[in-house]
Design a protein around this motif. Sequence first.
Motif, PDB file in Angstrom:
ATOM      1  N   GLY A 109      13.071  13.397  49.271  1.00  0.00           N
ATOM      2  CA  GLY A 109      11.464  13.579  49.290  1.00  0.00           C
ATOM      3  C   GLY A 109      11.213  14.871  48.922  1.00  0.00           C
ATOM      4  O   GLY A 109      10.201  15.083  48.164  1.00  0.00           O
ATOM      5  N   ALA A 110      11.979  15.952  49.347  1.00  0.00           N
ATOM      6  CA  ALA A 110      11.554  17.212  48.996  1.00  0.00           C
ATOM      7  C   ALA A 110      11.930  17.677  47.458  1.00  0.00           C
ATOM      8  O   ALA A 110      11.103  18.398  46.991  1.00  0.00           O
ATOM      9  N   GLY A 111      12.980  16.935  47.224  1.00  0.00           N
ATOM     10  CA  GLY A 111      13.442  17.304  45.886  1.00  0.00           C
ATOM     11  C   GLY A 111      12.432  16.559  44.842  1.00  0.00           C
ATOM     12  O   GLY A 111      12.231  17.245  43.717  1.00  0.00           O
ATOM     13  N   LEU A 112      11.751  15.475  45.130  1.00  0.00           N
ATOM     14  CA  LEU A 112      10.951  14.847  44.286  1.00  0.00           C
ATOM     15  C   LEU A 112       9.679  15.523  44.104  1.00  0.00           C
ATOM     16  O   LEU A 112       8.802  15.769  43.257  1.00  0.00           O
ATOM     17  N   ALA A 113       9.291  16.177  45.550  1.00  0.00           N
ATOM     18  CA  ALA A 113       7.984  16.888  45.623  1.00  0.00           C
ATOM     19  C   ALA A 113       8.311  18.450  44.827  1.00  0.00           C
ATOM     20  O   ALA A 113       7.293  18.556  43.913  1.00  0.00           O
ATOM     21  N   ILE A 114       9.349  18.999  44.889  1.00  0.00           N
ATOM     22  CA  ILE A 114       9.486  20.207  44.273  1.00  0.00           C
ATOM     23  C   ILE A 114       9.557  20.014  42.643  1.00  0.00           C
ATOM     24  O   ILE A 114       9.149  20.866  42.115  1.00  0.00           O
ATOM     25  N   SER A 115      10.120  18.733  42.593  1.00  0.00           N
ATOM     26  CA  SER A 115      10.260  18.722  40.909  1.00  0.00           C
ATOM     27  C   SER A 115       9.027  18.130  40.237  1.00  0.00           C
ATOM     28  O   SER A 115       9.017  18.171  39.057  1.00  0.00           O
ATOM     29  N   GLY A 116       8.140  17.655  41.066  1.00  0.00           N
ATOM     30  CA  GLY A 116       6.958  17.262  40.174  1.00  0.00           C
ATOM     31  C   GLY A 116       6.938  15.689  40.148  1.00  0.00           C
ATOM     32  O   GLY A 116       6.000  15.216  39.583  1.00  0.00           O
ATOM     33  N   MET A 117       7.987  15.102  40.448  1.00  0.00           N
ATOM     34  CA  MET A 117       8.019  13.715  40.474  1.00  0.00           C
ATOM     35  C   MET A 117       7.210  12.580  41.310  1.00  0.00           C
ATOM     36  O   MET A 117       7.118  11.587  41.019  1.00  0.00           O
ATOM     37  N   LEU A 118       6.474  13.373  42.114  1.00  0.00           N
ATOM     38  CA  LEU A 118       5.526  12.556  42.971  1.00  0.00           C
ATOM     39  C   LEU A 118       4.210  12.284  42.297  1.00  0.00           C
ATOM     40  O   LEU A 118       3.512  11.573  42.829  1.00  0.00           O
ATOM     41  N   ASP A 119       4.039  13.160  41.141  1.00  0.00           N
ATOM     42  CA  ASP A 119       2.866  13.050  40.310  1.00  0.00           C
ATOM     43  C   ASP A 119       3.082  12.024  39.359  1.00  0.00           C
ATOM     44  O   ASP A 119       3.821  12.060  38.257  1.00  0.00           O
ATOM     45  N   PRO A 120       2.201  10.744  39.260  1.00  0.00           N
ATOM     46  CA  PRO A 120       2.498   9.556  38.454  1.00  0.00           C
ATOM     47  C   PRO A 120       2.069  10.014  36.887  1.00  0.00           C
ATOM     48  O   PRO A 120       2.713   9.310  36.064  1.00  0.00           O
ATOM     49  N   ALA A 121       1.399  11.148  36.655  1.00  0.00           N
ATOM     50  CA  ALA A 121       0.750  11.635  35.438  1.00  0.00           C
ATOM     51  C   ALA A 121       2.112  12.179  34.652  1.00  0.00           C
ATOM     52  O   ALA A 121       2.457  12.042  33.532  1.00  0.00           O
ATOM     53  N   ARG A 122       2.915  12.741  35.636  1.00  0.00           N
ATOM     54  CA  ARG A 122       4.039  13.463  35.162  1.00  0.00           C
ATOM     55  C   ARG A 122       5.128  12.307  34.516  1.00  0.00           C
ATOM     56  O   ARG A 122       5.740  12.484  33.298  1.00  0.00           O
ATOM     57  N   ILE A 123       5.304  11.143  35.295  1.00  0.00           N
ATOM     58  CA  ILE A 123       6.127  10.213  34.646  1.00  0.00           C
ATOM     59  C   ILE A 123       5.545   9.253  33.345  1.00  0.00           C
ATOM     60  O   ILE A 123       6.369   9.201  32.439  1.00  0.00           O
ATOM     61  N   ARG A 124       4.241   9.087  33.456  1.00  0.00           N
ATOM     62  CA  ARG A 124       3.554   8.571  32.249  1.00  0.00           C
ATOM     63  C   ARG A 124       3.593   9.522  31.254  1.00  0.00           C
ATOM     64  O   ARG A 124       3.678   9.232  29.970  1.00  0.00           O
ATOM     65  N   GLY A 125       3.731  10.933  31.356  1.00  0.00           N
ATOM     66  CA  GLY A 125       3.717  11.900  30.371  1.00  0.00           C
ATOM     67  C   GLY A 125       5.165  11.792  29.744  1.00  0.00           C
ATOM     68  O   GLY A 125       5.240  12.067  28.564  1.00  0.00           O
ATOM     69  N   PHE A 126       6.071  11.471  30.267  1.00  0.00           N
ATOM     70  CA  PHE A 126       7.494  11.384  29.930  1.00  0.00           C
ATOM     71  C   PHE A 126       7.592  10.184  29.114  1.00  0.00           C
ATOM     72  O   PHE A 126       8.087  10.149  28.142  1.00  0.00           O
ATOM     73  N   LEU A 127       6.971   9.093  29.304  1.00  0.00           N
ATOM     74  CA  LEU A 127       7.012   8.002  28.638  1.00  0.00           C
ATOM     75  C   LEU A 127       6.224   7.889  27.412  1.00  0.00           C
ATOM     76  O   LEU A 127       6.230   6.958  26.603  1.00  0.00           O
TER      77      LEU A 127
END
Length: 155
Positions: free
Chosen positions: A16-34
């Motif tokens: 969970g800390a790794g996800l938070a630090i990397s910004g992967m908890l932000d759905p907009a970041r995932i949609r931006g990748f796609l």
Amino acid sequence: MIRNVLIALLAGALFGAGLAISGMLDPARIRGFLDVFGHWDPTLAFVMAGAVGVMAAAWMLTARMQKPIYVEALSLPPTGRIDARLIIGSAIFGVGWGLSGLCPGPAIANLALNPRSALIFIGPMLLGMAIQRIAFQPGQISTFIGKLSAQTGKQ
């Protein structure tokens, strides 16, 4: 028993800390990748590359060990074939991930930061898991697709 729970808790907190630090908890970041044809965000690719590197090192270390540190034996899933159940499940997962920007790990981690938003995802996720467990026991989905294919071929 308590030691295993503490190890699982530590592993989950680290994830969970790794996800938070990397910004992967932000759905907009995932949609931006796609969004490869719009404003593409490559952050997820770097996070995945880092995860693959860490996992490769862990597998190399595991291969050299006589036995695991905290358990008697590793509990690894069997290697299976690629079948209709896997393909359909992967497609459903990918569509849900693309639409929501969340997958199960970040959704659970988001319970600490944004519980209302996370529960909107987790509720249907749990419902889908229950439906899959009840309706699609191993082999049933392949039988269903086979019957569907046979009926379509007759028309």
